[in-house]
Design a protein around this motif. Sequence first.
Motif, PDB file in Angstrom:
ATOM      1  N   LEU A  89       0.837  -1.204   0.000  1.00 17.44           N
ATOM      2  CA  LEU A  89       0.000   0.000   0.000  1.00 17.44           C
ATOM      3  C   LEU A  89       0.870   1.251   0.000  1.00 17.44           C
ATOM      4  O   LEU A  89       0.565   2.247  -0.659  1.00 17.44           O
ATOM      5  N   GLU A  90       1.978   1.164   0.736  1.00 17.69           N
ATOM      6  CA  GLU A  90       2.913   2.287   0.769  1.00 17.69           C
ATOM      7  C   GLU A  90       3.477   2.556  -0.629  1.00 17.69           C
ATOM      8  O   GLU A  90       3.556   3.705  -1.076  1.00 17.69           O
ATOM      9  N   ARG A  91       3.842   1.466  -1.337  1.00  9.42           N
ATOM     10  CA  ARG A  91       4.345   1.622  -2.713  1.00  9.42           C
ATOM     11  C   ARG A  91       3.308   2.254  -3.616  1.00  9.42           C
ATOM     12  O   ARG A  91       3.636   2.894  -4.613  1.00  9.42           O
ATOM     13  N   MET A  92       2.036   2.065  -3.293  1.00 12.63           N
ATOM     14  CA  MET A  92       0.948   2.638  -4.095  1.00 12.63           C
ATOM     15  C   MET A  92       0.619   4.059  -3.629  1.00 12.63           C
ATOM     16  O   MET A  92      -0.347   4.657  -4.090  1.00 12.63           O
ATOM     17  N   GLY A  93       1.379   4.566  -2.636  1.00 16.27           N
ATOM     18  CA  GLY A  93       1.103   5.901  -2.109  1.00 16.27           C
ATOM     19  C   GLY A  93      -0.115   5.941  -1.212  1.00 16.27           C
ATOM     20  O   GLY A  93      -0.786   6.973  -1.094  1.00 16.27           O
ATOM     21  N   LEU A  94      -0.416   4.795  -0.556  1.00 19.20           N
ATOM     22  CA  LEU A  94      -1.650   4.706   0.231  1.00 19.20           C
ATOM     23  C   LEU A  94      -1.389   4.297   1.679  1.00 19.20           C
ATOM     24  O   LEU A  94      -2.290   3.734   2.329  1.00 19.20           O
TER      25      LEU A  94
END
Length: 251
Positions: A130-135
């Motif tokens: 999710l972090e990689r997705m900016g979330l």
Amino acid sequence: MALLEVEHLNKSFGATSVLKDISFSLDEGHSVAIIGSSGSGKTTLLRCLNFLETPGAGRITVAGETLYDGTAVTDEHALRQKRLHFGLVFQSFNLFPQYTALENVTLAVKLREPSKSKWAAIDAHGLELLERMGLADRAGHYPHQLSGGQQQRVAIARALALSPDVLCFDEPTSALDPELTGEVLKVIRSLADQHTTMVIVTHEMAFARDVADEVIFMDGGVIVEKGPAREVIDHPREERTRQFLARYAQA
Ligand SMILES: Nc1ncnc2c1ncn2[C@@H]1O[C@H](COP(=O)(O)OP(=O)(O)OP(=O)(O)O)[C@@H](O)[C@H]1O
Ligand SMILES: [Mg+2]
């Protein structure tokens, strides 16, 4: 060496032949964009790759393993194993509304891992995706609390969570408002930069040209033209490709 090899794939619905002798290969770490007008068979091709449809004939090989050789796979367990080679992100996100973003990402992985002692690690990996997705700050949000672009990025994280060999997208931005399209394309672009092997069905010609390594143009169930992305988009060899791209340029 090709990670994905598709040879002479055919698919009919009743008397209608929808895929006619489709062959292409995709190297590990490369991405191919599939373009073509409505009804040309793009979704059907992705659904065959993901074992959501049974082709009529042909061969599908991933990393040297033949997953389909012309004989229909009917055993549910075998189908599930074959599907794990592919991830699929749909136009319409298809998140589970009753689960949070993180739960949507981890659910399928946890179903495959009965040992609950491993679940903390699965959650940590889900958060990382999710972090990689900016979330990172949206993990506990439910789908209805997220924008379309955010939901689609959760769907991408969910597909990545099962570590597929090939990640497939079916028009991932066509259900989004134009201002949300950019954030999803940016995420797919970063996956390409990290050499994720991808098959991307898209109507975004500039994106296909700039992000994909190769482009396949389909029309009427056949591959009319394929080649390096910039060559196909900027200098199409076939008249049918030229006409299709000209229609887009006018739109
Ligand atoms: N389950 C089905 N039963 C019968 N015909 C089908 C089925 N699914 C697809 N088709 C037909 O197969 C053809 C290809 O459809 P497909 O959805 O693969 O096209 P597409 O290239 O993805 O189009 P679009 O750009 O509109 O998404 C169409 O003529 C469609 O009507
Ligand atoms: Mg389609």
